[in-house]
Design an enzyme around this catalytic site. Structure first.
Site, PDB file in Angstrom:
ATOM      1  N   ASP A   1       9.733  -1.811  -1.293  1.00 32.66           N
ATOM      2  CA  ASP A   1      10.577  -0.782  -1.926  1.00 32.66           C
ATOM      3  C   ASP A   1      12.018  -1.278  -2.112  1.00 32.66           C
ATOM      4  OD1 ASP A   1      11.060   1.707  -3.057  1.00 32.66           O
ATOM      5  OD2 ASP A   1      10.210   2.835  -1.388  1.00 32.66           O
TER       6      ASP A   1
ATOM      7  N   ASP B   1       9.692   7.202  -9.139  1.00 29.39           N
ATOM      8  CA  ASP B   1       8.516   7.829  -8.521  1.00 29.39           C
ATOM      9  C   ASP B   1       7.891   8.901  -9.419  1.00 29.39           C
ATOM     10  OD1 ASP B   1       9.013   6.248  -6.361  1.00 29.39           O
ATOM     11  OD2 ASP B   1       9.337   7.901  -4.943  1.00 29.39           O
TER      12      ASP B   1
END
Ligand SMILES: *[C@@H]1O[C@H](CO)[C@@H](O)[C@H](O)[C@H]1NC(C)=O
Ligand SMILES: *[C@@H]1O[C@H](CO)[C@@H](O)[C@H](O)[C@H]1NC(C)=O
Ligand SMILES: *[C@@H]1O[C@H](CO)[C@@H](O)[C@H](O)[C@H]1NC(C)=O
Length: 405
Positions: A172, A227
């Protein structure tokens, strides 16, 4: 509307053509430059020859992980028959580690939720014939701020993951101090390669620095978007943002519009059918994001469609893309192995409509005669000429494989 019909495909074509020219140059220099060995090693390890399939905890269980949950998910993957269809990775997302490293600087699994540790968890998942993935962050803290990031700990953390038997890393992008993503993500790529264990490398850089143009030499997939949320708007916008980069995907490296929301309850069955169909056509990772222990029959029917999965896993590895747009009526298409063509007729309007794909939209010879397999009704329409035409419900799609005679 007339404006849309002409300008959007033309614009996409120009963007793709121009960017493709750039990447070819980069790939060439990379092949003979210092990144060449790295690229060959990643491709040689055999990972990601088709898009990855599996499950990830985040969409349904953000930060509610436990050893028991992961055991039950692995059990369900096998008992439902999903693993036999190709879903193989069981991936932990954020929140699996303690906030502090141990005295030697190692990451430590959170004792309250993983009391048996990660090696035992990996052994359990492996005993089911599955693979296990883990999560880390290319910054100083993960996004949840409940565990340390791996920036400047790349070698150490990669070695820890390999020692536990980890097969996959999602990496991430939070708390990254504004440092170059190319460098941060390359450093972890090298560290993973240096472990000697084949570890699928999934870059989660959110598409901020156009990773499609640089990530194929260092990773097996790269996020092209922020996302996903469990809504029609979020899902359709991820599909469109990802579509622009279609020409960069191929065996060994895939564009990633984020994980599946199918089964989480925020969209209708037809919207989820569109979500799954477009992800499959676009050669996106098929990472389930629902609670597969308790999914309903409709969810299972969508996620277990073998013919749709086969389009995603086709060995040619060409990402299907939007080839025609008339208002919100869209045709998405791409080539498959053996001269076949995959097609999705997608109605993004809010009422039923008829959608037509002409052979010229699909790259077929105008005199072609094809058999059209409908992948959702599991029926075949034989010997069609000139065009494919169907009436499609609001927010629904039809998906076909065309086989020319
Ligand atoms: C990447 O690794 C190199 C070599 O260890 C190091 O000099 C550099 O600072 C690292 N880059 C980042 C952004 O961490
Ligand atoms: C769901 O599928 C199972 C097994 O095929 C079946 O027994 C059950 O009746 C189905 N439930 C519903 C609500 O359709
Ligand atoms: C289309 O098919 C015909 C008949 O098979 C063939 O003669 C022609 O060359 C093909 N055209 C193209 C553009 O491939």
């Amino acid at each position: 509307m007339a404006h849309d019909q002409i300008s959007i495909p033309l614009l996409l074509f120009l963007i793709c053509t121009l960017s493709a020219a750039t990447v070819n140059h980069a790939t060439l220099t990379g092949k003979f430059g210092e990144n060449g060995a790295m690229k060959r090693k990643l491709l040689d390890n055999g990972l990601g020859q088709t898009p990855q399939m599996g499950w990830n905890s985040y969409n349904h269980f953000p930060c509610k992980l436990s050893e028991e949950l992961i055991h039950q998910i692995a059990d369900a993957m096998v008992s439902t028959g999903l693993s036999a269809l190709g879903y193989e990775y069981i991936n932990l997302d954020d929140c699996w580690a303690e906030l502090n490293r141990d005295s030697k600087g190692n990451l430590v699994p959170k004792a309250s939720i993983f009391p048996s540790g990660m090696k035992a968890l990996a052994n359990y998942v492996h005993s089911k014939g599955l693979k296990i993935g883990i999560y880390a962050d290319a910054g100083t803290l993960t996004c949840s701020k409940t565990m340390p990031g791996s920036l400047n700990y790349e070698e150490q953390d990669a070695n820890t993951f390999a020692s536990w038997g980890i097969d996959y890393l999602k990496y991430d992008n939070c708390h990254n101090n504004g440092l170059s993503p190319q460098e941060r993500y390359s450093n972890m790529s090298k560290a993973l390669l240096n472990t000697g264990r084949p570890i699928f490398y999934s870059l989660c850089e959110w598409g901020q620095d156009n990773p499609a143009t640089w990530a194929s030499s260092i990773g097996n997939s790269w996020r092209t978007t922020g996302d996903i949320k469990d809504t029609w708007e979020s899902m359709t916008s991820r599909a469109d943002l990802n579509d622009v980069w279609a020409s960069y995907a191929g065996p060994g490296g895939w564009n990633d519009p984020d994980m599946l929301e199918v089964g989480n309850g925020g969209m209708s069955t037809e919207e989820y059918r569109s979500h799954f169909s477009i992800w499959a056509l676009a050669k996106a990772p098929l990472l389930l994001g629902c609670d597969i222990r308790s999914m309903d029959n409709e969810t299972f029917e969508l996620l277990s469609n073998k013919e749709v999965i086969e389009v995603n896993q086709d060995k040619l590895g060409a990402q299907g893309k939007k080839v025609k747009k008339t208002g919100d009526l869209e045709v998405w298409s791409g080539p498959l192995s053996d001269n076949r063509v995959a097609v999705v007729l997608w109605n993004r309007e809010s009422s039923e409509a008829t959608i037509i794909a002409d052979w010229s939209d699909l790259g077929l010879n105008s005199s072609a005669v094809v058999d059209a397999r409908d992948l959702w009704t599991h029926s075949t329409i034989y010997s069609i000429r000139d065009q494919l035409k169907a009436t499609v419900e609001a927010h629904a799609c039809k998906m076909y494989v065309l086989t020319p005679h």
